[in-house]
Design a protein around this motif. Structure first.
Motif, PDB file in Angstrom:
ATOM      1  N   ASP A 173      48.921  13.099 121.493  1.00 54.04           N
ATOM      2  CA  ASP A 173      48.253  14.366 121.186  1.00 54.04           C
ATOM      3  C   ASP A 173      47.981  14.538 119.699  1.00 54.04           C
ATOM      4  O   ASP A 173      47.264  15.464 119.301  1.00 54.04           O
ATOM      5  CB  ASP A 173      49.035  15.558 121.746  1.00 54.04           C
ATOM      6  CG  ASP A 173      50.471  15.627 121.266  1.00 54.04           C
ATOM      7  OD1 ASP A 173      51.115  14.573 121.203  1.00 54.04           O
ATOM      8  OD2 ASP A 173      50.957  16.732 120.978  1.00 54.04           O
ATOM      9  N   ARG A 212      44.046  27.398 124.099  1.00 60.91           N
ATOM     10  CA  ARG A 212      44.372  26.709 122.857  1.00 60.91           C
ATOM     11  C   ARG A 212      44.125  25.212 123.009  1.00 60.91           C
ATOM     12  O   ARG A 212      44.398  24.641 124.063  1.00 60.91           O
ATOM     13  CB  ARG A 212      45.847  26.940 122.483  1.00 60.91           C
ATOM     14  CG  ARG A 212      46.148  28.337 121.944  1.00 60.91           C
ATOM     15  CD  ARG A 212      47.651  28.574 121.901  1.00 60.91           C
ATOM     16  NE  ARG A 212      48.032  29.659 121.008  1.00 60.91           N
ATOM     17  CZ  ARG A 212      47.990  30.937 121.307  1.00 60.91           C
ATOM     18  NH1 ARG A 212      47.571  31.301 122.505  1.00 60.91           N
ATOM     19  NH2 ARG A 212      48.349  31.855 120.420  1.00 60.91           N
ATOM     20  N   THR A 213      43.658  24.585 121.939  1.00 60.95           N
ATOM     21  CA  THR A 213      43.513  23.135 121.913  1.00 60.95           C
ATOM     22  C   THR A 213      44.771  22.518 121.301  1.00 60.95           C
ATOM     23  O   THR A 213      45.654  23.211 120.815  1.00 60.95           O
ATOM     24  CB  THR A 213      42.263  22.716 121.120  1.00 60.95           C
ATOM     25  OG1 THR A 213      42.363  23.229 119.777  1.00 60.95           O
ATOM     26  CG2 THR A 213      40.999  23.260 121.775  1.00 60.95           C
ATOM     27  N   GLN A 214      44.809  21.175 121.313  1.00 59.40           N
ATOM     28  CA  GLN A 214      46.027  20.468 120.925  1.00 59.40           C
ATOM     29  C   GLN A 214      46.217  20.438 119.401  1.00 59.40           C
ATOM     30  O   GLN A 214      45.269  20.403 118.639  1.00 59.40           O
ATOM     31  CB  GLN A 214      46.004  19.069 121.521  1.00 59.40           C
ATOM     32  CG  GLN A 214      46.076  19.112 123.046  1.00 59.40           C
ATOM     33  CD  GLN A 214      45.802  17.778 123.699  1.00 59.40           C
ATOM     34  OE1 GLN A 214      46.696  16.960 123.871  1.00 59.40           O
ATOM     35  NE2 GLN A 214      44.562  17.547 124.090  1.00 59.40           N
ATOM     36  N   SER A 215      47.480  20.405 119.017  1.00 59.39           N
ATOM     37  CA  SER A 215      47.942  20.689 117.660  1.00 59.39           C
ATOM     38  C   SER A 215      47.305  19.857 116.554  1.00 59.39           C
ATOM     39  O   SER A 215      47.339  18.632 116.580  1.00 59.39           O
ATOM     40  CB  SER A 215      49.460  20.499 117.630  1.00 59.39           C
ATOM     41  OG  SER A 215      49.966  20.636 116.324  1.00 59.39           O
ATOM     42  N   GLY A 217      47.164  20.746 125.834  1.00 59.43           N
ATOM     43  CA  GLY A 217      46.459  21.993 125.550  1.00 59.43           C
ATOM     44  C   GLY A 217      46.882  23.111 126.487  1.00 59.43           C
ATOM     45  O   GLY A 217      47.799  22.976 127.295  1.00 59.43           O
ATOM     46  N   GLY A 237      44.118  23.421 116.087  1.00 60.15           N
ATOM     47  CA  GLY A 237      44.678  23.505 117.428  1.00 60.15           C
ATOM     48  C   GLY A 237      46.130  23.911 117.356  1.00 60.15           C
ATOM     49  O   GLY A 237      46.859  23.472 116.460  1.00 60.15           O
ATOM     50  N   SER A 238      46.579  24.748 118.279  1.00 63.06           N
ATOM     51  CA  SER A 238      47.936  25.295 118.211  1.00 63.06           C
ATOM     52  C   SER A 238      48.794  24.962 119.420  1.00 63.06           C
ATOM     53  O   SER A 238      49.968  25.341 119.473  1.00 63.06           O
ATOM     54  CB  SER A 238      47.870  26.820 118.044  1.00 63.06           C
ATOM     55  OG  SER A 238      47.039  27.412 119.033  1.00 63.06           O
ATOM     56  N   ASP A 267      44.356  29.028 117.535  1.00 65.73           N
ATOM     57  CA  ASP A 267      43.244  28.231 117.051  1.00 65.73           C
ATOM     58  C   ASP A 267      42.355  29.093 116.171  1.00 65.73           C
ATOM     59  O   ASP A 267      42.006  30.217 116.538  1.00 65.73           O
ATOM     60  CB  ASP A 267      42.421  27.689 118.221  1.00 65.73           C
ATOM     61  CG  ASP A 267      43.174  26.669 119.056  1.00 65.73           C
ATOM     62  OD1 ASP A 267      44.421  26.640 118.992  1.00 65.73           O
ATOM     63  OD2 ASP A 267      42.523  25.893 119.782  1.00 65.73           O
ATOM     64  N   SER A 298      43.791  15.311 117.069  1.00 66.60           N
ATOM     65  CA  SER A 298      44.094  15.548 118.476  1.00 66.60           C
ATOM     66  C   SER A 298      42.950  15.066 119.366  1.00 66.60           C
ATOM     67  O   SER A 298      41.815  14.900 118.908  1.00 66.60           O
ATOM     68  CB  SER A 298      44.355  17.039 118.721  1.00 66.60           C
ATOM     69  OG  SER A 298      43.178  17.715 119.102  1.00 66.60           O
ATOM     70  N   ASP A 339      41.335  16.768 121.175  1.00 67.77           N
ATOM     71  CA  ASP A 339      40.364  17.866 121.202  1.00 67.77           C
ATOM     72  C   ASP A 339      39.556  17.964 119.912  1.00 67.77           C
ATOM     73  O   ASP A 339      38.900  18.987 119.673  1.00 67.77           O
ATOM     74  CB  ASP A 339      41.096  19.195 121.422  1.00 67.77           C
ATOM     75  CG  ASP A 339      41.789  19.265 122.767  1.00 67.77           C
ATOM     76  OD1 ASP A 339      41.205  18.814 123.767  1.00 67.77           O
ATOM     77  OD2 ASP A 339      42.933  19.766 122.819  1.00 67.77           O
ATOM     78  N   GLN A 353      37.203  21.016 118.250  1.00 62.52           N
ATOM     79  CA  GLN A 353      37.696  21.676 117.046  1.00 62.52           C
ATOM     80  C   GLN A 353      36.661  21.621 115.920  1.00 62.52           C
ATOM     81  O   GLN A 353      36.499  22.585 115.169  1.00 62.52           O
ATOM     82  CB  GLN A 353      39.019  21.035 116.620  1.00 62.52           C
ATOM     83  CG  GLN A 353      40.142  21.321 117.607  1.00 62.52           C
ATOM     84  CD  GLN A 353      41.370  20.452 117.403  1.00 62.52           C
ATOM     85  OE1 GLN A 353      41.330  19.463 116.666  1.00 62.52           O
ATOM     86  NE2 GLN A 353      42.464  20.804 118.059  1.00 62.52           N
TER      87      GLN A 353
END
Length: 304
Positions: free
Chosen positions: A93, A38-41, A14, A8-9, A298, A58, A60, A64
């Motif tokens: 996050d 994008r999903t969370q880092s 997100g 995730g980036s 991502d 994350s 997410d 992922q």
């Protein structure tokens, strides 16, 4: 060969953020800007493509895992390629995804500093909650930059680098930050390739600049383009620096710091939904390219 995969980036929430109608989020939903969700880092590291260290969990994480088949090798009726989780801080996050891993068949190894483990025991009591499920097996990290490894990734040398930042808003010591609330991670592969990963970086101190200078790959905080970004958009009274993030623009910003390390591959990660660099053809994106700086996405993979 060691593989680093960006799971995730985006920053917290997100992209698009569920309740945000800024130019970026609204434009992505309506399909009128050149941008990708994008999903969370979070990143993942592996030496063999089967066993993976998750760096940050994350909210997410389930999406992922679905997007990364290697994390689910399906060798048994219940299986995972995730052998451990390392947390760089206790932000929601980066840590809330541990709840999604509650069905792990044994105690889940979690590597974090004492300050982060304290927050997960008190302010956001994941340790107590997950004691009723898989349980967490805590591995406290020293803050002397000494090397450690996470079995079975024994060829990968990791180093926790203390950063100047704040604990999460829920933390009992929010007003009195402790050393270890936030770390960067120095990653050294068996081939000698060196990565510095710091998704939350508020100050460019001499020891951080030294880490950047010695890295082959830099993955650092890309949250905000300008320090007053959230204030200018009317979304928060806080500046980027107030929230513990160094903005990209300005004479003391991240771009200026990265210009000091021309030999490294430089990548921004943990990008807030308001940041104009999320738009592929934005002038800010062209400015980054002119400085040799990439924007993580991502699914990005880096061979070390």
């Amino acid at each position: 060969m060691t593989t680093l995969r960006v799971l995730g980036s985006a920053a917290g929430g997100g992209f698009p953020q569920w309740n945000c109608n800024c130019f970026n989020c609204d434009g992505l939903r309506r399909g009128v800007i050149a941008a990708s969700a994008r999903t969370q880092s979070s990143i993942a590291l592996s030496e063999d493509g089967v066993h993976w260290l998750l760096v940050n969990a994350s909210p997410d994480i389930l999406a992922q895992i679905r997007a990364t088949p290697a994390l689910q090798p399906a060798r048994a009726a219940r299986d995972t390629g995730i052998v451990a989780v390392l947390l760089v801080d206790a932000q929601i996050d980066h840590a809330a995804g541990l709840l999604m891993l509650r069905e792990h068949r044994s105690a889940l190894p979690v590597y974090a500093t004492p300050a982060v483990l304290q927050d997960l025991a008190e302010g956001f009591p994941l340790t107590r909650i997950l004691s009723h499920y898989c349980r967490l097996q805590a591995h406290p990290l020293a803050l002397d930059a000494s090397p450690f490894c996470v079995p079975p990734l024994t060829g990968l040398r990791l180093h926790a680098i203390a950063l100047d930042s704040k604990p999460p808003p829920y933390s009992p010591h929010r007003a009195a930050p402790q050393r270890g609330d936030n770390i960067g991670l120095r990653i050294v592969s068996a081939s000698g390739k060196r990565v510095f990963y710091a998704p939350g970086l508020g100050h460019m101190t001499p020891h951080v600049q030294a880490e950047l200078a010695q890295a082959d790959v830099i993955l650092v905080d890309g949250s905000f383009w300008s320090d007053d970004e959230m204030q200018r958009l009317g979304l928060s009274p806080q500046s980027a620096r107030d929230m513990g993030h160094l903005a990209q623009s300005g004479p003391q910003g991240m771009i200026a710091a990265l210009d000091q390390v021309p030999a490294a591959r430089k990548i921004l990660i943990h990008i807030n939904n308001t940041n104009p660099i999320l738009v592929d053809d934005a002038p800010e994106r062209r400015e980054l390219a002119a400085h040799g700086i990439e924007v993580a996405h991502d699914g990005m993979e880096i061979a070390l």
